[in-house]
Design an enzyme around this catalytic site. Structure first.
Site, short mmCIF file in Angstrom:
data_model
loop_
_atom_site.label_atom_id
_atom_site.label_comp_id
_atom_site.label_asym_id
_atom_site.label_seq_id
_atom_site.Cartn_x
_atom_site.Cartn_y
_atom_site.Cartn_z
N LYS A 42 0.70 -1.09 -0.04
CA LYS A 42 0.09 0.01 -0.01
C LYS A 42 0.86 1.12 0.11
O LYS A 42 0.48 2.53 -0.46
CB LYS A 42 -0.74 0.09 1.50
CG LYS A 42 -1.78 -1.16 1.34
CD LYS A 42 -2.33 -1.03 2.94
CE LYS A 42 -3.17 -2.30 3.16
NZ LYS A 42 -3.94 -2.15 4.52
N GLY A 43 2.17 1.19 0.62
CA GLY A 43 3.11 2.25 0.80
C GLY A 43 3.22 3.35 -0.37
O GLY A 43 3.25 4.51 -0.01
N GLU A 99 7.90 2.95 -5.98
CA GLU A 99 7.91 2.28 -4.44
C GLU A 99 8.31 3.43 -3.48
O GLU A 99 8.85 4.28 -3.81
CB GLU A 99 8.97 1.16 -4.44
CG GLU A 99 9.39 0.36 -3.21
CD GLU A 99 8.08 -0.37 -2.54
OE1 GLU A 99 7.05 0.34 -2.32
OE2 GLU A 99 8.21 -1.56 -2.28
N ASP A 100 7.61 3.19 -2.14
CA ASP A 100 7.82 4.23 -1.31
C ASP A 100 9.32 4.14 -0.79
O ASP A 100 9.92 5.25 -0.53
CB ASP A 100 6.60 4.18 -0.30
CG ASP A 100 6.30 2.80 0.43
OD1 ASP A 100 7.08 1.81 -0.12
OD2 ASP A 100 5.90 2.84 1.47
N ASP A 103 14.19 -1.03 1.64
CA ASP A 103 15.00 -1.05 2.94
C ASP A 103 15.80 -2.28 2.87
O ASP A 103 17.02 -2.25 2.38
CB ASP A 103 13.90 -1.36 4.09
CG ASP A 103 14.22 -1.37 5.49
OD1 ASP A 103 15.58 -1.14 5.78
OD2 ASP A 103 13.38 -1.54 6.44
N LYS A 131 16.64 3.70 1.83
CA LYS A 131 17.08 3.50 3.10
C LYS A 131 18.17 2.39 3.48
O LYS A 131 17.86 1.08 2.90
CB LYS A 131 15.84 3.37 4.11
CG LYS A 131 16.27 3.13 5.46
CD LYS A 131 15.01 3.00 6.37
CE LYS A 131 15.26 2.49 7.70
NZ LYS A 131 14.28 1.85 8.14
N PHE A 152 12.91 4.76 11.82
CA PHE A 152 11.71 4.15 11.45
C PHE A 152 10.87 5.19 11.06
O PHE A 152 10.29 6.20 11.50
CB PHE A 152 10.83 3.60 12.79
CG PHE A 152 10.01 2.31 12.20
CD1 PHE A 152 10.03 1.28 12.24
CD2 PHE A 152 8.70 2.90 11.50
CE1 PHE A 152 9.30 0.27 11.71
CE2 PHE A 152 7.68 1.88 11.25
CZ PHE A 152 8.16 0.61 11.28
N ASP A 159 3.78 3.46 6.98
CA ASP A 159 3.05 3.13 8.02
C ASP A 159 3.76 2.63 9.38
O ASP A 159 4.84 2.08 9.13
CB ASP A 159 2.08 2.23 7.67
CG ASP A 159 2.24 0.80 7.64
OD1 ASP A 159 3.52 0.51 6.80
OD2 ASP A 159 1.88 -0.10 8.07
N ARG A 165 -0.05 6.74 7.51
CA ARG A 165 0.01 6.84 5.96
C ARG A 165 -0.50 8.05 5.46
O ARG A 165 0.24 8.46 4.56
CB ARG A 165 -0.76 5.90 5.08
CG ARG A 165 -0.19 4.22 5.65
CD ARG A 165 -0.81 3.27 4.77
NE ARG A 165 -0.51 1.90 5.26
CZ ARG A 165 0.44 1.21 4.71
NH1 ARG A 165 1.39 1.60 4.13
NH2 ARG A 165 0.41 -0.16 5.34
C1 PRP Z 1 7.12 -1.94 3.01
C2 PRP Z 1 7.46 -0.93 1.85
C3 PRP Z 1 8.36 -1.86 0.85
C4 PRP Z 1 8.97 -2.77 1.61
C5 PRP Z 1 10.41 -2.48 1.83
O1 PRP Z 1 6.13 -2.56 2.50
O2 PRP Z 1 6.35 -0.33 1.18
O3 PRP Z 1 7.36 -2.46 0.04
O4 PRP Z 1 8.40 -2.87 3.08
O5 PRP Z 1 10.93 -3.38 2.59
P1 PRP Z 1 12.39 -4.21 1.82
O6 PRP Z 1 13.18 -3.52 1.17
O7 PRP Z 1 12.90 -4.60 3.39
O8 PRP Z 1 11.60 -5.52 1.44
P2 PRP Z 1 5.27 -3.45 3.62
O9 PRP Z 1 5.51 -4.91 3.60
O10 PRP Z 1 5.52 -2.80 4.92
O11 PRP Z 1 3.67 -3.29 3.13
P3 PRP Z 1 3.02 -1.72 2.88
O12 PRP Z 1 3.42 -1.08 1.49
O13 PRP Z 1 1.54 -2.12 2.67
O14 PRP Z 1 3.19 -0.91 4.10
#
Ligand code: PRP
Length: 178
Positions: A42-43, A99-100, A103, A131, A152, A159, A165
């Protein structure tokens, strides 16, 4: 964990300006070639909505994926799977993943490999926040909004337990172990 406060990291105005710059970079790469923009739910929803409205290229389609970590109920295996795939045939198309945040890099490594295997003409990545502190898998974005190391982060799509969000800026949460 208890949230004790938050510090502004990227203001609404800084995000607005950076999104306009990214859109100009994207316009320059694709010109009048058609583009499928794939948002990661969703991000990425807020970033994607602002980014596509700042584009000037004429032929833009939107689609979405949602990813999740596959687990056995007790412990996540860390394997990424689609909980929603795109509905567009990507063969021969230019694809821009939006992508938001990247990580660990695991989500994007999975997604970019999967999309590339569909014989897309090109697959590129636009990420708002790169990040790098916890990166496990090498992922290089083609268009990067901001680079940061730690914290964080919440807001502008990001979120904590599904909260924050909707905030128009990005903040670093202050947490306390309970
Ligand atoms: C978060 C973010 C990325 C992903 C990054 O999504 O939006 O899609 O984690 O993390 P990574 O690089 O360690 O894989 P999340 O799974 O929390 O879902 P969301 O977008 O619905 O918040």
């Amino acid at each position: 964990m208890r949230i004790t406060g938050k510090t502004l990291l990227f203001s609404e105005e800084a995000i607005r300006r950076r999104v306009q710059e990214l859109a100009a970079e994207i316009d320059a790469v694709y010109g009048d070639e058609g583009l499928v923009v794939v948002g990661v739910l969703k991000g990425a929803c807020l970033f994607m909505a602002d980014l596509v409205r700042a584009l000037h290229i004429p032929r833009v389609e939107l689609d979405f994926v949602r990813l999740s970590s596959y687990g056995n109920g007790l412990r996540s295996s860390g394997e990424i799977v689609f909980s929603k795939d795109v509905e567009t045939a990507l063969e021969g198309r230019h694809v821009l993943v939006v992508e938001d945040i990247v990580d660990s890099g695991r989500s994007m490594a999975f997604l970019l490999a999967s999309l590339a295997s569909r014989k897309a003409r090109s697959v590129r990545l636009a990420v708002l926040v790169d990040k790098r502190e916890r990166r496990e898998v090498a992922v290089t974005a083609d268009f990067t909004g901001f680079v940061t190391d730690g914290g964080f982060l919440v807001g502008y799509g990001l979120d904590f337990a599904e909260q924050y969000r909707q905030l128009p800026a990005i903040y670093a949460l202050h947490c306390e172990e309970t």
